[in-house]
Design an enzyme around this catalytic site. Structure first.
Site, PDB file in Angstrom:
ATOM      1  N   HIS A   1     -31.803 -28.369  -7.814  1.00  0.00           N
ATOM      2  CA  HIS A   1     -32.471 -29.655  -8.060  1.00  0.00           C
ATOM      3  C   HIS A   1     -33.504 -29.969  -6.984  1.00  0.00           C
ATOM      4  O   HIS A   1     -34.407 -30.775  -7.225  1.00  0.00           O
ATOM      5  CB  HIS A   1     -31.450 -30.788  -8.289  1.00  0.00           C
ATOM      6  CG  HIS A   1     -30.862 -31.389  -7.053  1.00  0.00           C
ATOM      7  ND1 HIS A   1     -29.607 -31.067  -6.583  1.00  0.00           N
ATOM      8  CD2 HIS A   1     -31.351 -32.311  -6.193  1.00  0.00           C
ATOM      9  CE1 HIS A   1     -29.358 -31.774  -5.488  1.00  0.00           C
ATOM     10  NE2 HIS A   1     -30.403 -32.535  -5.227  1.00  0.00           N
TER      11      HIS A   1
ATOM     12  N   ASP B   1     -26.168 -25.473  -9.661  1.00  0.00           N
ATOM     13  CA  ASP B   1     -27.211 -26.077  -8.817  1.00  0.00           C
ATOM     14  C   ASP B   1     -27.510 -25.200  -7.594  1.00  0.00           C
ATOM     15  O   ASP B   1     -27.128 -25.525  -6.476  1.00  0.00           O
ATOM     16  CB  ASP B   1     -26.739 -27.482  -8.394  1.00  0.00           C
ATOM     17  CG  ASP B   1     -27.858 -28.330  -7.824  1.00  0.00           C
ATOM     18  OD1 ASP B   1     -29.029 -27.905  -7.882  1.00  0.00           O
ATOM     19  OD2 ASP B   1     -27.547 -29.432  -7.316  1.00  0.00           O
TER      20      ASP B   1
ATOM     21  N   GLN C   1     -28.117 -38.474   0.345  1.00  0.00           N
ATOM     22  CA  GLN C   1     -29.459 -38.049  -0.072  1.00  0.00           C
ATOM     23  C   GLN C   1     -30.160 -37.340   1.093  1.00  0.00           C
ATOM     24  O   GLN C   1     -30.087 -37.782   2.234  1.00  0.00           O
ATOM     25  CB  GLN C   1     -30.319 -39.247  -0.517  1.00  0.00           C
ATOM     26  CG  GLN C   1     -29.653 -40.193  -1.502  1.00  0.00           C
ATOM     27  CD  GLN C   1     -28.900 -39.503  -2.607  1.00  0.00           C
ATOM     28  OE1 GLN C   1     -29.362 -38.521  -3.182  1.00  0.00           O
ATOM     29  NE2 GLN C   1     -27.707 -39.993  -2.910  1.00  0.00           N
ATOM     30  N   GLY C   2     -30.840 -36.263   0.765  1.00  0.00           N
ATOM     31  CA  GLY C   2     -31.543 -35.494   1.795  1.00  0.00           C
ATOM     32  C   GLY C   2     -30.712 -34.357   2.365  1.00  0.00           C
ATOM     33  O   GLY C   2     -31.245 -33.487   3.048  1.00  0.00           O
ATOM     34  N   ASP C   3     -29.397 -34.389   2.110  1.00  0.00           N
ATOM     35  CA  ASP C   3     -28.521 -33.298   2.557  1.00  0.00           C
ATOM     36  C   ASP C   3     -28.430 -32.186   1.509  1.00  0.00           C
ATOM     37  O   ASP C   3     -27.896 -31.104   1.795  1.00  0.00           O
ATOM     38  CB  ASP C   3     -27.103 -33.811   2.839  1.00  0.00           C
ATOM     39  CG  ASP C   3     -27.049 -34.732   4.051  1.00  0.00           C
ATOM     40  OD1 ASP C   3     -27.767 -34.456   5.027  1.00  0.00           O
ATOM     41  OD2 ASP C   3     -26.291 -35.724   4.002  1.00  0.00           O
ATOM     42  N   SER C   4     -28.903 -32.454   0.314  1.00  0.00           N
ATOM     43  CA  SER C   4     -28.753 -31.500  -0.791  1.00  0.00           C
ATOM     44  C   SER C   4     -29.184 -30.098  -0.420  1.00  0.00           C
ATOM     45  O   SER C   4     -30.176 -29.909   0.288  1.00  0.00           O
ATOM     46  CB  SER C   4     -29.592 -31.937  -1.986  1.00  0.00           C
ATOM     47  OG  SER C   4     -28.895 -32.889  -2.702  1.00  0.00           O
TER      48      SER C   4
HETATM   49  N1  ARG Z   1     -28.465 -35.294  -4.583  1.00  0.00           N
HETATM   50  C1  ARG Z   1     -28.498 -35.565  -3.168  1.00  0.00           C
HETATM   51  C2  ARG Z   1     -29.711 -34.892  -2.541  1.00  0.00           C
HETATM   52  O1  ARG Z   1     -30.596 -34.507  -3.278  1.00  0.00           O
HETATM   53  C3  ARG Z   1     -27.219 -35.191  -2.499  1.00  0.00           C
HETATM   54  C4  ARG Z   1     -26.182 -36.197  -2.788  1.00  0.00           C
HETATM   55  C5  ARG Z   1     -24.873 -35.855  -2.242  1.00  0.00           C
HETATM   56  N2  ARG Z   1     -24.079 -37.035  -2.381  1.00  0.00           N
HETATM   57  C6  ARG Z   1     -22.838 -37.170  -1.972  1.00  0.00           C
HETATM   58  N3  ARG Z   1     -22.290 -38.342  -2.081  1.00  0.00           N
HETATM   59  N4  ARG Z   1     -22.187 -36.162  -1.450  1.00  0.00           N
HETATM   60  O2  ARG Z   1     -29.895 -34.879  -1.357  1.00  0.00           O
END
Ligand code: ARG
Length: 276
Positions: free
Chosen positions: A83, A136, A230-233
């Site tokens: 993603h 993913d 967010q940002g850790d993905s």
């Molecule tokens: N989708 C998020 C990203 O793009 C990562 C989210 C992870 N969330 C969580 N609650 N572990 O950075």
């Protein structure tokens, strides 16, 4: 699939074998002082396989263009989330991002230590499903190799690192509060692998999402408070010195009853073998 990709995969698979002999230590200090969510500041030299995925063109220069995490699994091969390569994250088609880079060896995104390595090829899992987020994973092939010591072995199916209750660390430069406070320095939080049933109950296919145990891994803390955000993905979830997950999704960040959902790395290995 390109030859370099297949070579990198072969290298990473031989690393898997080597891992049985030479486990990487994941010992971590206990001090806690804030997030990833509920995490602490760490030095990338202690987790050199953690890298930032960056584009200054798309995300600006204040945090060196960091927008996702990644993990080094072979000298020229970095895994991130599929993603992260999507139009909804990049704002444009992936092919239009001309300055996609991996930043290795840099804890503080404002510093100029470490190396910025151009991505020569980005391969997105063709089985990635954007509606459920299953599969993913994307593979970034680097223009120049990183040192062997940066490589983290991947845990294959049946590895004890996947057992519920196992302690794991998640790493990233993402949001530390859930309110858009992006870190400048690398952070890590300790979580536990949770039984699939916990995420199946949290994410039964409602508006919060659908947990699919074959391709996803559930991790967090029952009380919440420690999580990726967010940002850790795309960044690593590491247990017993091996990669078991990539940060993928969750409902909010660090909420009790809403664990983090990770791409299951044993399934990534299956996908890579199928496509190499
Ligand atoms: N989708 C998020 C990203 O793009 C990562 C989210 C992870 N969330 C969580 N609650 N572990 O950075």
């Amino acid at each position: 699939m390109s030859r370099p990709f297949a070579r990198a995969l072969t290298a990473s698979l031989s690393v898997l074998t080597a891992a049985a002999v030479l486990p990487v230590s994941s010992a971590a200090p206990a001090a806690a002082d804030g997030g990833i969510i509920g995490g602490r500041q760490v030095q990338v030299s202690d987790s050199p396989w953690t890298v930032a995925v960056s584009s200054r063109d798309r995300f600006g220069g204040t945090r060196a263009g960091q927008f996702c995490g990644g993990v080094v699994v072979a000298r020229t091969m970095v895994l991130t989330a599929a993603h992260c390569m999507s139009r909804s994250v990049l704002g444009v088609a992936r092919g239009e991002v001309r300055d996609l880079k991996v930043i290795a060896g840099r804890s503080d995104l404002r510093a100029d230590e470490g190396a910025e390595i151009p991505v020569r090829e980005a391969w997105v899992n063709p089985d990635y499903d954007g509606s459920t987020n299953s599969g993913d994973v994307a593979v970034l092939t680097l223009a120049t190799p990183l040192p062997e010591g940066y490589v983290l072995p991947m845990a294959d199916e049946g590895d004890p690192a996947y057992e519920p209750g196992t302690r794991a660390e998640v790493y990233g430069w993402g949001d530390t509060t859930g309110a858009g406070d992006y870190a400048h320095t690398l952070r890590a939080a300790q979580v536990h692998v949770l039984p699939d049933s916990v995420c199946q109950e949290a994410y039964p296919g409602n508006s919060d999402g659908t947990y699919l145990p074959a391709s996803m891994l559930c991790a967090g803390e029952a009380r919440g408070g420690k999580d990726a955000c967010q940002g850790d993905s795309g960044g690593p979830l590491v247990a017993r010195g091996e990669l078991i997950g990539l940060v993928s999704w969750g409902s909010g960040c660090g909420r009790a009853g809403s664990p983090g959902v990770y791409t299951r790395v044993s399934e990534v290995l299956r996908v890579l073998r199928k496509h190499s």
